[in-house]
Motif scaffolding. Structure first.
Motif, PDB file in Angstrom:
ATOM      1  N   GLY A 184      42.123  35.564  46.950  1.00 22.48           N
ATOM      2  CA  GLY A 184      41.948  36.182  45.644  1.00 22.48           C
ATOM      3  C   GLY A 184      42.854  37.386  45.480  1.00 22.48           C
ATOM      4  N   GLN A 185      42.514  38.225  44.523  1.00 24.00           N
ATOM      5  CA  GLN A 185      43.328  39.393  44.212  1.00 24.00           C
ATOM      6  C   GLN A 185      42.468  40.652  44.218  1.00 24.00           C
ATOM      7  N   LEU A 186      42.933  41.681  44.907  1.00 25.97           N
ATOM      8  CA  LEU A 186      42.260  42.970  44.970  1.00 25.97           C
ATOM      9  C   LEU A 186      43.187  44.022  44.368  1.00 25.97           C
ATOM     10  N   GLU A 187      42.686  44.770  43.360  1.00 24.56           N
ATOM     11  CA  GLU A 187      43.514  45.748  42.669  1.00 24.56           C
ATOM     12  C   GLU A 187      42.793  47.093  42.600  1.00 24.56           C
ATOM     13  N   TYR A 241      36.977  50.361  33.490  1.00 24.45           N
ATOM     14  CA  TYR A 241      36.658  51.303  34.559  1.00 24.45           C
ATOM     15  C   TYR A 241      37.937  52.011  34.984  1.00 24.45           C
ATOM     16  N   SER A 242      37.849  53.326  35.149  1.00 25.51           N
ATOM     17  CA  SER A 242      38.896  54.087  35.829  1.00 25.51           C
ATOM     18  C   SER A 242      38.464  54.321  37.274  1.00 25.51           C
ATOM     19  N   ASN A 243      39.389  54.742  38.108  1.00 28.02           N
ATOM     20  CA  ASN A 243      39.105  54.971  39.539  1.00 28.02           C
ATOM     21  C   ASN A 243      38.416  53.750  40.131  1.00 28.02           C
ATOM     22  N   GLY A 244      38.911  52.573  39.774  1.00 21.06           N
ATOM     23  CA  GLY A 244      38.195  51.357  40.108  1.00 21.06           C
ATOM     24  C   GLY A 244      38.855  50.480  41.159  1.00 21.06           C
ATOM     25  N   LEU A 245      38.011  49.687  41.812  1.00 19.17           N
ATOM     26  CA  LEU A 245      38.431  48.581  42.670  1.00 19.17           C
ATOM     27  C   LEU A 245      38.050  47.294  41.953  1.00 19.17           C
ATOM     28  N   PHE A 246      38.989  46.364  41.822  1.00 22.13           N
ATOM     29  CA  PHE A 246      38.768  45.140  41.063  1.00 22.13           C
ATOM     30  C   PHE A 246      39.129  43.924  41.912  1.00 22.13           C
ATOM     31  N   TYR A 247      38.188  43.000  42.017  1.00 25.39           N
ATOM     32  CA  TYR A 247      38.429  41.770  42.784  1.00 25.39           C
ATOM     33  C   TYR A 247      38.277  40.563  41.869  1.00 25.39           C
ATOM     34  N   THR A 248      39.242  39.645  41.948  1.00 32.66           N
ATOM     35  CA  THR A 248      39.196  38.367  41.230  1.00 32.66           C
ATOM     36  C   THR A 248      39.352  37.249  42.250  1.00 32.66           C
ATOM     37  N   SER A 249      38.404  36.323  42.264  1.00 37.07           N
ATOM     38  CA  SER A 249      38.435  35.234  43.235  1.00 37.07           C
ATOM     39  C   SER A 249      39.454  34.181  42.822  1.00 37.07           C
ATOM     40  N   PRO A 250      39.888  33.336  43.756  1.00 34.98           N
ATOM     41  CA  PRO A 250      40.663  32.160  43.366  1.00 34.98           C
ATOM     42  C   PRO A 250      39.759  31.186  42.618  1.00 34.98           C
ATOM     43  N   ASP A 251      40.348  30.161  42.033  1.00 28.11           N
ATOM     44  CA  ASP A 251      39.575  29.133  41.332  1.00 28.11           C
ATOM     45  C   ASP A 251      38.737  28.365  42.354  1.00 28.11           C
ATOM     46  N   LEU A 252      37.417  28.435  42.195  1.00 28.75           N
ATOM     47  CA  LEU A 252      36.485  27.779  43.112  1.00 28.75           C
ATOM     48  C   LEU A 252      35.849  26.590  42.393  1.00 28.75           C
TER      49      LEU A 252
END
Length: 279
Positions: free
Chosen positions: A108-111, A151-162
């Protein structure tokens, strides 16, 4: 006489790495403006303003790090087309819409930075115009006590297509130095399922906002709880959408709810869109 310039060792070491890397940078944007006539109770007001969607300018890119891993970034800000300005005080341009840097791989993606909340992206899937035009669920994000958009000051995770499901999670740091330090913290989750002509979405989000009304000091127990679900179904090219969401703040007796039913009908190369919404 020849002159020689010496480069520092870190720069020399970086040159072959940059030459071999696969990278891409994209400049993108949207310009949307309309002439509007509004009746504000004291006569009509003619104005030029944004049309269906907010105008914006952004840049994003990726850098291949090898092994299926890549570095990513995205910066995006608002444009006021009528005046040629940004949305900051004094008309300056800032990247207040999106400001992210992250890593993307098979898991996935972590931002990190500033971006949309899971609740905002979840509800997007059952709105008839994807937050455009009038009477869209964008109203649910703009009213006091509605869905938190970013959200500011944030951690964002998006999974791959499951197998058709995309999961999102985010956490925001309030960066508060005085008690109660939990005020300003937030987290959210959402799941979106899309398969052929059918889709479902759900979200849950909690923002520690303190006590927003009538309190001399904030209370860490006052959380703004946001939850909702929705779906869409396409039959004979016609897309039907419906959803429900609610926001409840601890310490307040009232809650904000939104119910919508929409339809998108293809007509040639265009569409007829409609939605009934109650907030």
């Amino acid at each position: 006489m020849k002159s020689w310039k010496f480069l520092p060792a870190p720069f020399l070491l970086a040159v072959p790495m940059m030459a071999g890397a696969q990278s891409s940078v994209t400049l993108y944007g949207l310009v949307d403006v309309a002439v509007s006539v509004q009746n504000l109770g004291k006569g009509n007001v003619n104005s030029m303003q944004g049309g269906s969607y907010p105008s914006r300018l952004g840049v994003k890119g990726t850098e291949d790090l090898g092994g299926g891993l890549s570095a990513t970034f995205q910066q995006e800000g608002d444009l006021n087309v009528d005046a040629g300005t940004g949305n900051a005080t004094g008309g300056g341009f800032t990247f207040s819409r999106i400001s992210l840097v992250g890593l993307k791989g098979s898991l996935g993606q972590l931002e990190m930075g500033r971006s949309y909340t899971p609740a905002f992206l979840g509800a997007l899937n059952h709105d008839y115009s994807a937050y455009g035009f009038y009477n869209s669920l964008l109203t649910f994000t703009a009213i006091p006590g509605g869905i938190t958009t970013r959200y500011s000051n944030g951690l964002f995770y998006t999974s791959p297509d499951l197998s058709g499901v995309t999961m999102r999670a985010a956490a925001s740091l309030g960066e508060r130095s005085t008690a109660p330090k939990t005020v300003g913290n937030a987290f959210g989750l959402s799941a979106v399922y899309k398969k052929d002509n059918f889709g479902l979405d759900a979200y849950y989000q909690v923002d520690q906002v303190g006590l927003p009304i009538g309190a001399a000091t904030p209370l860490s127990a006052a959380g703004k709880v946001q939850a909702g679900l929705g779906g869409q179904y396409t039959v004979s090219g016609v897309r039907l959408l419906a959803g429900y969401g609610q926001v409840k703040t601890n310490g307040l007796s009232d809650k904000v709810t939104a119910t919508n039913v929409g339809v998108v009908i293809p007509v040639g190369v265009g569409q007829i869109l409609g939605q009934i919404m109650r907030i």
